[in-house]
Every structure is written in structure tokens, then in C-alpha cells.
Design a protein around this motif. Structure first.
Motif, PDB file in Angstrom:
ATOM      1  N   LEU A   1      34.701  -4.817 -55.541  1.00 24.32           N
ATOM      2  CA  LEU A   1      35.968  -4.642 -56.239  1.00 24.32           C
ATOM      3  C   LEU A   1      36.762  -3.495 -55.616  1.00 24.32           C
ATOM      4  O   LEU A   1      37.976  -3.592 -55.430  1.00 24.32           O
ATOM      5  CB  LEU A   1      35.730  -4.369 -57.726  1.00 24.32           C
ATOM      6  CG  LEU A   1      35.137  -5.516 -58.536  1.00 24.32           C
ATOM      7  CD1 LEU A   1      34.870  -5.073 -59.970  1.00 24.32           C
ATOM      8  CD2 LEU A   1      36.071  -6.719 -58.533  1.00 24.32           C
ATOM      9  N   PHE A   2      36.069  -2.407 -55.292  1.00 28.13           N
ATOM     10  CA  PHE A   2      36.741  -1.275 -54.665  1.00 28.13           C
ATOM     11  C   PHE A   2      37.306  -1.661 -53.303  1.00 28.13           C
ATOM     12  O   PHE A   2      38.417  -1.271 -52.944  1.00 28.13           O
ATOM     13  CB  PHE A   2      35.770  -0.105 -54.512  1.00 28.13           C
ATOM     14  CG  PHE A   2      36.367   1.088 -53.803  1.00 28.13           C
ATOM     15  CD1 PHE A   2      37.364   1.838 -54.397  1.00 28.13           C
ATOM     16  CD2 PHE A   2      35.941   1.436 -52.531  1.00 28.13           C
ATOM     17  CE1 PHE A   2      37.934   2.920 -53.746  1.00 28.13           C
ATOM     18  CE2 PHE A   2      36.498   2.512 -51.868  1.00 28.13           C
ATOM     19  CZ  PHE A   2      37.495   3.267 -52.486  1.00 28.13           C
ATOM     20  N   ALA A   3      36.528  -2.447 -52.539  1.00 19.34           N
ATOM     21  CA  ALA A   3      36.996  -2.895 -51.232  1.00 19.34           C
ATOM     22  C   ALA A   3      38.241  -3.758 -51.377  1.00 19.34           C
ATOM     23  O   ALA A   3      39.201  -3.614 -50.616  1.00 19.34           O
ATOM     24  CB  ALA A   3      35.901  -3.674 -50.513  1.00 19.34           C
ATOM     25  N   ALA A   4      38.254  -4.656 -52.363  1.00 19.59           N
ATOM     26  CA  ALA A   4      39.408  -5.523 -52.579  1.00 19.59           C
ATOM     27  C   ALA A   4      40.629  -4.682 -52.948  1.00 19.59           C
ATOM     28  O   ALA A   4      41.742  -4.930 -52.463  1.00 19.59           O
ATOM     29  CB  ALA A   4      39.107  -6.535 -53.679  1.00 19.59           C
ATOM     30  N   PHE A   5      40.443  -3.690 -53.818  1.00 19.65           N
ATOM     31  CA  PHE A   5      41.546  -2.807 -54.202  1.00 19.65           C
ATOM     32  C   PHE A   5      42.058  -2.042 -52.988  1.00 19.65           C
ATOM     33  O   PHE A   5      43.270  -1.927 -52.768  1.00 19.65           O
ATOM     34  CB  PHE A   5      41.090  -1.828 -55.279  1.00 19.65           C
ATOM     35  CG  PHE A   5      42.166  -0.869 -55.719  1.00 19.65           C
ATOM     36  CD1 PHE A   5      43.039  -1.220 -56.739  1.00 19.65           C
ATOM     37  CD2 PHE A   5      42.311   0.366 -55.106  1.00 19.65           C
ATOM     38  CE1 PHE A   5      44.050  -0.339 -57.143  1.00 19.65           C
ATOM     39  CE2 PHE A   5      43.308   1.248 -55.492  1.00 19.65           C
ATOM     40  CZ  PHE A   5      44.184   0.895 -56.525  1.00 19.65           C
TER      41      PHE A   5
ATOM     42  N   LYS B   1      45.223   5.011 -42.199  1.00 23.08           N
ATOM     43  CA  LYS B   1      44.941   3.614 -41.854  1.00 23.08           C
ATOM     44  C   LYS B   1      43.551   3.468 -41.251  1.00 23.08           C
ATOM     45  O   LYS B   1      42.797   2.549 -41.596  1.00 23.08           O
ATOM     46  CB  LYS B   1      45.996   3.094 -40.866  1.00 23.08           C
ATOM     47  CG  LYS B   1      47.373   2.880 -41.462  1.00 23.08           C
ATOM     48  CD  LYS B   1      48.395   2.498 -40.404  1.00 23.08           C
ATOM     49  CE  LYS B   1      48.037   1.191 -39.732  1.00 23.08           C
ATOM     50  NZ  LYS B   1      49.060   0.776 -38.744  1.00 23.08           N
ATOM     51  N   LEU B   2      43.212   4.375 -40.343  1.00 30.31           N
ATOM     52  CA  LEU B   2      41.911   4.291 -39.678  1.00 30.31           C
ATOM     53  C   LEU B   2      40.780   4.497 -40.683  1.00 30.31           C
ATOM     54  O   LEU B   2      39.791   3.756 -40.681  1.00 30.31           O
ATOM     55  CB  LEU B   2      41.833   5.322 -38.561  1.00 30.31           C
ATOM     56  CG  LEU B   2      40.576   5.282 -37.687  1.00 30.31           C
ATOM     57  CD1 LEU B   2      40.454   3.937 -36.990  1.00 30.31           C
ATOM     58  CD2 LEU B   2      40.604   6.414 -36.651  1.00 30.31           C
ATOM     59  N   ALA B   3      40.944   5.506 -41.556  1.00 27.42           N
ATOM     60  CA  ALA B   3      39.893   5.789 -42.539  1.00 27.42           C
ATOM     61  C   ALA B   3      39.721   4.622 -43.506  1.00 27.42           C
ATOM     62  O   ALA B   3      38.593   4.178 -43.770  1.00 27.42           O
ATOM     63  CB  ALA B   3      40.238   7.066 -43.310  1.00 27.42           C
ATOM     64  N   ALA B   4      40.834   4.102 -44.034  1.00 27.86           N
ATOM     65  CA  ALA B   4      40.752   2.988 -44.975  1.00 27.86           C
ATOM     66  C   ALA B   4      40.155   1.750 -44.314  1.00 27.86           C
ATOM     67  O   ALA B   4      39.322   1.047 -44.897  1.00 27.86           O
ATOM     68  CB  ALA B   4      42.146   2.669 -45.530  1.00 27.86           C
ATOM     69  N   GLY B   5      40.584   1.481 -43.087  1.00 21.31           N
ATOM     70  CA  GLY B   5      40.078   0.319 -42.363  1.00 21.31           C
ATOM     71  C   GLY B   5      38.589   0.419 -42.101  1.00 21.31           C
ATOM     72  O   GLY B   5      37.850  -0.556 -42.261  1.00 21.31           O
ATOM     73  N   MET B   6      38.132   1.605 -41.729  1.00 24.25           N
ATOM     74  CA  MET B   6      36.712   1.791 -41.451  1.00 24.25           C
ATOM     75  C   MET B   6      35.870   1.672 -42.717  1.00 24.25           C
ATOM     76  O   MET B   6      34.742   1.181 -42.691  1.00 24.25           O
ATOM     77  CB  MET B   6      36.477   3.141 -40.783  1.00 24.25           C
ATOM     78  CG  MET B   6      37.011   3.238 -39.354  1.00 24.25           C
ATOM     79  SD  MET B   6      36.260   2.014 -38.215  1.00 24.25           S
ATOM     80  CE  MET B   6      37.480   0.678 -38.239  1.00 24.25           C
ATOM     81  N   VAL B   7      36.429   2.111 -43.864  1.00 21.26           N
ATOM     82  CA  VAL B   7      35.708   1.964 -45.136  1.00 21.26           C
ATOM     83  C   VAL B   7      35.526   0.487 -45.471  1.00 21.26           C
ATOM     84  O   VAL B   7      34.425   0.035 -45.812  1.00 21.26           O
ATOM     85  CB  VAL B   7      36.442   2.692 -46.274  1.00 21.26           C
ATOM     86  CG1 VAL B   7      35.847   2.311 -47.633  1.00 21.26           C
ATOM     87  CG2 VAL B   7      36.359   4.203 -46.089  1.00 21.26           C
TER      88      VAL B   7
END
Length: 223
Positions: A6-10, A200-206
Motif C-alpha cells: 500500500l505504501f509503495a502504491a501511494f 525522484k531518485l530516492a522515491a524511485g529506489m524505494v
């Protein structure tokens, strides 16, 4: 369903803000500025409520379809294939959000035919004068072809449950809400945040990390 999903989808919804604004900017402008005046907040909320309701409905439908694969042990290979596909899509989404790959955008072509049928209906609702009209316009807007939406729908399909599929798409829709609501006075600040290379990089890597973690679990690494 794990909370990480759910966190990933958000996070996909929020981090994909630049893409969302680019895809939906014309619609947001058309709905926000009608007859030369800005629409009230209530209508803005109704548009997005209708949009997110469509996402949630789509998630429930594909989750229900995916649940067929969980009805029998003989369909176990299908379950595994759906699981692997969902993890790969998470990785591709993460790479897209990090600005490293745009493969997920190919999915937008698939929804083009449906949107060409719905677009005339959307046009008939303009100018929007009431909350029911705004909800209907938002519900149609939710079917606009979008690679991010389709990618999360794959995860909803693999969830094997209408409830879990709906929850994933609801989380994604809520993630897109701040960017699309804030195209007015907060748009500049949120756009700068969403475009920041480090963010962007941090969110994408998460997000990609969730996919790699899922693959590691499938291969038995870390158990």
C-alpha cells in the motif's frame, strides 16, 4: 496484504506527480477554469473523488479476475507468474520514477481506444455546474490512459483479491491527490519537490526496492 504494498502504491502516485500533471494538466485546467473563473474547492474535490473512485473500481475488478488463479492449487503456476509480474512492474516503476527508464509508458497506448470512446462523454459534461456533474466528470477522467495507473493495476491483478486490488488502487489514487489538487497556488512548490533529482531518485529506489525485495522472497533469499 502487506502494508509495504500500500505504501509503495501511494509513493508511486505521489512521486509520479510530474507525469500526472503532464498527463492530466489539460483536463485539470479545463475543469478548474471554466467561463473565465476558478471552480470552487468543493467541485475540485468532487472531480478527484470521482477519479479515485474509478481507480478503486478498476482495482477491484482486476483483483477479482486475479482471484480466479487462487481458487485451485492446479493454478499455482499462474499465481507465481502474476506475483513475478507484479514485482517486475514495481522495479520498472521505480526506475521510471528515478528517471532511469520509461518502459512503463508503453502501457499508455493500450488504453487509447477506451479513452477515445469516453472522451466525447466527458466533453458533454462541460461546463460543470453541480457536484453530481463533477463526480461524473471525475469518474470518466479516471479512465484516461496512464502508464502509472496500468502498472499499479498489474499489482492489483496479482493481489488475488477484489478488496486488496481496490485498496492498492485507492492508495495510488490518494498519492496522486496532492499534486493534482495543488495545481493552483501550491503547484509550483510541489512541482519543484517532485522534480528534484534527489527526491525522484530516492522515491524511485524505494519503489524498486519493494520489487527486488519481493523477488528475493520468491527465490528464498533472506528467509
Amino acid at each position: 496484504m502487506p502494508e509495504l504494498s500500500l505504501f509503495a502504491a501511494f509513493l508511486v502516485g505521489f512521486s509520479g506527480g510530474v507525469h500526472c500533471v503532464g498527463m492530466c494538466g489539460g483536463i485539470v485546467t479545463a475543469l478548474s477554469l471554466q467561463a473565465g473563473r476558478r471552480q470552487p474547492v468543493a467541485l475540485q474535490l468532487a472531480y478527484n473523488l470521482g477519479r479515485i473512485a474509478s481507480y478503486t473500481t478498476a482495482g477491484a475488478l482486476v483483483g477479482l479476475i486475479g482471484s480466479v488463479a487462487f481458487l485451485s492449487d492446479t493454478l499455482y503456476p499462474v499465481q507465481q507468474a502474476l506475483y513475478l509480474l507484479a514485482q517486475v512492474m514495481l522495479i520498472l516503476l521505480g526506475l521510471y520514477l528515478a528517471g532511469l527508464n520509461q518502459a512503463v509508458l508503453v502501457l499508455e497506448r493500450w488504453g487509447g481506444r477506451l479513452w477515445t470512446r469516453l472522451q466525447p462523454l466527458f466533453g458533454r459534461l462541460l461546463p460543470v455546474q453541480s457536484l453530481p456533474q463533477a463526480l461524473a466528470a471525475g469518474a470518466l477522467w479516471g479512465w484516461l490512459p496512464c502508464g502509472l495507473v496500468y502498472s499499479v493495476l498489474v499489482a492489483a491483478l496479482a493481489s488475488g483479491s477484489a478488496v486488496d486490488g481496490a485498496a492498492l488502487m485507492l492508495a495510488f489514487g490518494l498519492g496522486t491527490l496532492p499534486n493534482l489538487l495543488a495545481m493552483g497556488w501550491l503547484a509550483g512548490r510541489l512541482k519543484r519537490l517532485a522534480q528534484d533529482r534527489r527526491v525522484k531518485l530516492a522515491a524511485g529506489m524505494v519503489v524498486a526496492g519493494f520489487g527486488f525485495w519481493g523477488l528475493a522472497m520468491w527465490f528464498g533469499i533472506g528467509r
